[in-house]
Design a protein around this motif. Sequence first.
Motif, PDB file in Angstrom:
ATOM      1  N   PRO A 150       0.823  -1.215   0.000  1.00 11.75           N
ATOM      2  CA  PRO A 150       0.000   0.000   0.000  1.00 11.75           C
ATOM      3  C   PRO A 150       0.854   1.261   0.000  1.00 11.75           C
ATOM      4  CG  PRO A 150       0.067  -0.925   2.195  1.00 11.75           C
ATOM      5  CD  PRO A 150       0.805  -1.895   1.306  1.00 11.75           C
ATOM      6  N   LEU A 151       1.476   1.541  -1.134  1.00 14.00           N
ATOM      7  CA  LEU A 151       2.317   2.725  -1.274  1.00 14.00           C
ATOM      8  C   LEU A 151       1.618   3.767  -2.133  1.00 14.00           C
ATOM      9  CD1 LEU A 151       5.781   1.046  -1.969  1.00 14.00           C
ATOM     10  CD2 LEU A 151       4.872   1.839   0.212  1.00 14.00           C
ATOM     11  N   THR A 152       1.723   5.022  -1.756  1.00 15.70           N
ATOM     12  CA  THR A 152       1.149   6.115  -2.533  1.00 15.70           C
ATOM     13  C   THR A 152       2.277   6.832  -3.269  1.00 15.70           C
ATOM     14  OG1 THR A 152      -0.656   6.435  -0.956  1.00 15.70           O
ATOM     15  CG2 THR A 152      -0.178   8.244  -2.450  1.00 15.70           C
ATOM     16  N   LEU A 153       2.173   6.902  -4.601  1.00 14.25           N
ATOM     17  CA  LEU A 153       3.197   7.528  -5.425  1.00 14.25           C
ATOM     18  C   LEU A 153       2.580   8.647  -6.258  1.00 14.25           C
ATOM     19  CD1 LEU A 153       5.119   4.365  -6.728  1.00 14.25           C
ATOM     20  CD2 LEU A 153       5.591   5.721  -4.678  1.00 14.25           C
ATOM     21  N   PHE A 175       0.953   7.414 -21.551  1.00  9.75           N
ATOM     22  CA  PHE A 175       0.710   6.922 -20.193  1.00  9.75           C
ATOM     23  C   PHE A 175       1.549   7.737 -19.215  1.00  9.75           C
ATOM     24  CE2 PHE A 175       3.820   4.205 -22.372  1.00  9.75           C
ATOM     25  CZ  PHE A 175       4.945   4.382 -21.576  1.00  9.75           C
ATOM     26  N   ASP A 176       1.218   7.630 -17.926  1.00 10.15           N
ATOM     27  CA  ASP A 176       1.913   8.378 -16.882  1.00 10.15           C
ATOM     28  C   ASP A 176       3.052   7.563 -16.282  1.00 10.15           C
ATOM     29  OD1 ASP A 176       0.200  10.577 -17.089  1.00 10.15           O
ATOM     30  OD2 ASP A 176      -1.263   9.655 -15.747  1.00 10.15           O
ATOM     31  N   MET A 177       4.050   8.279 -15.796  1.00 10.02           N
ATOM     32  CA  MET A 177       5.137   7.681 -15.034  1.00 10.02           C
ATOM     33  C   MET A 177       4.833   7.825 -13.544  1.00 10.02           C
ATOM     34  SD  MET A 177       7.490   6.573 -17.131  1.00 10.02           S
ATOM     35  CE  MET A 177       8.470   6.883 -18.594  1.00 10.02           C
ATOM     36  N   LEU A 178       5.388   6.915 -12.749  1.00 10.13           N
ATOM     37  CA  LEU A 178       5.252   6.961 -11.294  1.00 10.13           C
ATOM     38  C   LEU A 178       6.633   7.186 -10.688  1.00 10.13           C
ATOM     39  CD1 LEU A 178       2.917   3.869 -10.700  1.00 10.13           C
ATOM     40  CD2 LEU A 178       2.266   6.217 -11.231  1.00 10.13           C
ATOM     41  N   SER A 179       6.696   8.078  -9.707  1.00  8.65           N
ATOM     42  CA  SER A 179       7.972   8.409  -9.081  1.00  8.65           C
ATOM     43  C   SER A 179       8.059   7.802  -7.678  1.00  8.65           C
ATOM     44  CB  SER A 179       8.129   9.935  -8.993  1.00  8.65           C
ATOM     45  OG  SER A 179       9.323  10.282  -8.317  1.00  8.65           O
ATOM     46  N   ASP A 180       9.162   7.090  -7.439  1.00  7.05           N
ATOM     47  CA  ASP A 180       9.419   6.488  -6.122  1.00  7.05           C
ATOM     48  C   ASP A 180      10.853   6.842  -5.722  1.00  7.05           C
ATOM     49  OD1 ASP A 180       9.491   4.995  -3.822  1.00  7.05           O
ATOM     50  OD2 ASP A 180       9.377   3.043  -4.796  1.00  7.05           O
ATOM     51  N   PRO A 181      11.105   8.113  -5.386  1.00  3.33           N
ATOM     52  CA  PRO A 181      12.478   8.561  -5.135  1.00  3.33           C
ATOM     53  C   PRO A 181      13.165   7.865  -3.964  1.00  3.33           C
ATOM     54  CG  PRO A 181      10.887  10.232  -4.449  1.00  3.33           C
ATOM     55  CD  PRO A 181      10.121   9.189  -5.203  1.00  3.33           C
ATOM     56  N   GLU A 182      12.402   7.357  -3.031  1.00  2.51           N
ATOM     57  CA  GLU A 182      12.990   6.671  -1.880  1.00  2.51           C
ATOM     58  C   GLU A 182      13.089   5.167  -2.083  1.00  2.51           C
ATOM     59  OE1 GLU A 182      10.525   7.800   1.361  1.00  2.51           O
ATOM     60  OE2 GLU A 182      11.121   9.902   1.321  1.00  2.51           O
ATOM     61  N   LEU A 183      12.703   4.690  -3.278  1.00  3.63           N
ATOM     62  CA  LEU A 183      12.749   3.264  -3.612  1.00  3.63           C
ATOM     63  C   LEU A 183      12.006   2.418  -2.586  1.00  3.63           C
ATOM     64  CD1 LEU A 183      15.488   4.625  -4.889  1.00  3.63           C
ATOM     65  CD2 LEU A 183      16.019   2.238  -5.434  1.00  3.63           C
ATOM     66  N   ARG A 184      10.852   2.916  -2.138  1.00  5.95           N
ATOM     67  CA  ARG A 184      10.074   2.193  -1.138  1.00  5.95           C
ATOM     68  C   ARG A 184       9.553   0.865  -1.678  1.00  5.95           C
ATOM     69  NH1 ARG A 184       5.487   5.978   0.638  1.00  5.95           N
ATOM     70  NH2 ARG A 184       5.654   6.660  -1.542  1.00  5.95           N
ATOM     71  N   ASP A 225      12.317  -1.654  -1.377  1.00  3.64           N
ATOM     72  CA  ASP A 225      12.552  -2.062   0.002  1.00  3.64           C
ATOM     73  C   ASP A 225      11.424  -2.951   0.530  1.00  3.64           C
ATOM     74  OD1 ASP A 225      14.885  -0.614   0.036  1.00  3.64           O
ATOM     75  OD2 ASP A 225      13.973   1.182   0.888  1.00  3.64           O
ATOM     76  N   THR A 226      10.190  -2.662   0.103  1.00  2.00           N
ATOM     77  CA  THR A 226       9.053  -3.439   0.600  1.00  2.00           C
ATOM     78  C   THR A 226       9.002  -4.831  -0.018  1.00  2.00           C
ATOM     79  OG1 THR A 226       7.797  -1.380   0.851  1.00  2.00           O
ATOM     80  CG2 THR A 226       6.548  -3.435   0.920  1.00  2.00           C
ATOM     81  N   LEU A 227       9.258  -4.922  -1.312  1.00  7.40           N
ATOM     82  CA  LEU A 227       9.174  -6.210  -2.005  1.00  7.40           C
ATOM     83  C   LEU A 227      10.516  -6.923  -2.116  1.00  7.40           C
ATOM     84  CD1 LEU A 227       6.739  -5.442  -4.986  1.00  7.40           C
ATOM     85  CD2 LEU A 227       6.238  -6.685  -2.874  1.00  7.40           C
ATOM     86  N   GLY A 228      11.591  -6.259  -1.715  1.00  5.04           N
ATOM     87  CA  GLY A 228      12.902  -6.872  -1.847  1.00  5.04           C
ATOM     88  C   GLY A 228      13.385  -6.917  -3.281  1.00  5.04           C
ATOM     89  N   LEU A 229      13.068  -5.876  -4.052  1.00  2.19           N
ATOM     90  CA  LEU A 229      13.489  -5.826  -5.448  1.00  2.19           C
ATOM     91  C   LEU A 229      14.964  -5.456  -5.545  1.00  2.19           C
ATOM     92  CD1 LEU A 229      10.471  -3.911  -7.054  1.00  2.19           C
ATOM     93  CD2 LEU A 229      10.753  -6.374  -6.692  1.00  2.19           C
ATOM     94  N   PRO A 230      15.641  -5.909  -6.584  1.00  6.44           N
ATOM     95  CA  PRO A 230      17.074  -5.612  -6.712  1.00  6.44           C
ATOM     96  C   PRO A 230      17.320  -4.154  -7.091  1.00  6.44           C
ATOM     97  CG  PRO A 230      16.287  -6.767  -8.661  1.00  6.44           C
ATOM     98  CD  PRO A 230      15.149  -6.773  -7.675  1.00  6.44           C
TER      99      PRO A 230
END
Length: 318
Positions: free
Chosen positions: A160-163, A253-262, A265-270
């Motif tokens: 549940p992340l808001t971007l 289409f729109d881009m989504l910004s996640d500057p803190e790479l949440r 960190d939440t899903l354990g992505l590389p």
Amino acid sequence: MTISELARRAEVTVKAVRYYESLGLITPERLPNGYRTYTEDDVRLIREIRTLHGLGIPVERTRPFLECLAAGREYADDCPASLASYRAAIDELTERIEALTARRATLITSLNAAAHRGSTAVPPERTGTGGENHLTLPAGLPVPEDDGTADRLPGTRVPPLTLLTTAGKEVRLEALGPGRTVLYIYPLTGRPGTDLPEGWNSIPGARGCTAETCGFRDHFQELLEAGAGRVHGLSSQDTEYQREVVERLGLPFDMLSDPELRLADTLGLPTFEAGGARLFTRLTLVVRDGVIEHAFHPVFPPDAHAEQVLTWLRENPV
């Protein structure tokens, strides 16, 4: 109570009350003198009609909800017929969104064609610093290895992340919308006049974000037709930077910004480090109703990835 009192308490007009009566959605009692009289139940019914209409459900299609209340249910959507009406309304909205998105893409294409008509200059998205072409991948790029990251992701709920989007809206990842969402995650896109991090071409899977994005742009309509409800790119770059990319490349289409790479960190992505910054490793998720249905990793070559996703959608229809 009188019709004027009912209208006041239900926060509608008298004309609206009469319209609901004409559809048979409410049925007032008749006094001996012939005048209509209404009850608390009518207030509740009209408030329910108003709420549903605010959600986009036409007044004449609120009947299943009202019948659910009349059957003694506490909530108007406690009945199977009400749930079916929800699904029908969602399906119609999805079709309208897809049609509007396709129309927007056509308008963007027409705008770009008109703006560059008669121009002999190289379009800005084709060159970087020193004339570097971001759309053509150089030969000999290192191929990223499969570290098994994608294997554990299918079946995982999106956090549940808001971007923030390049349209200036906030979206929650777990509520992107019904059906499938193609979410391609990338490190960063180059910009004319801006240097890429030192050694960028030698990092496996780093080079090719602009080419990948253009692939999703060029195949956007086909992706929708193959079952994608929406497409988004996601990176750690800020929204203003991403907005320039959307406008320069004419993205539908729109881009989504996640500057803190949440999300990472939440899903354990590389992730990886480059130029003093932590960046997403290239990866694409197919999200369906809030759950990761499929993950593509590693992604190579990036300029052909949109076609790979398109093939998967066609081979795995909903």
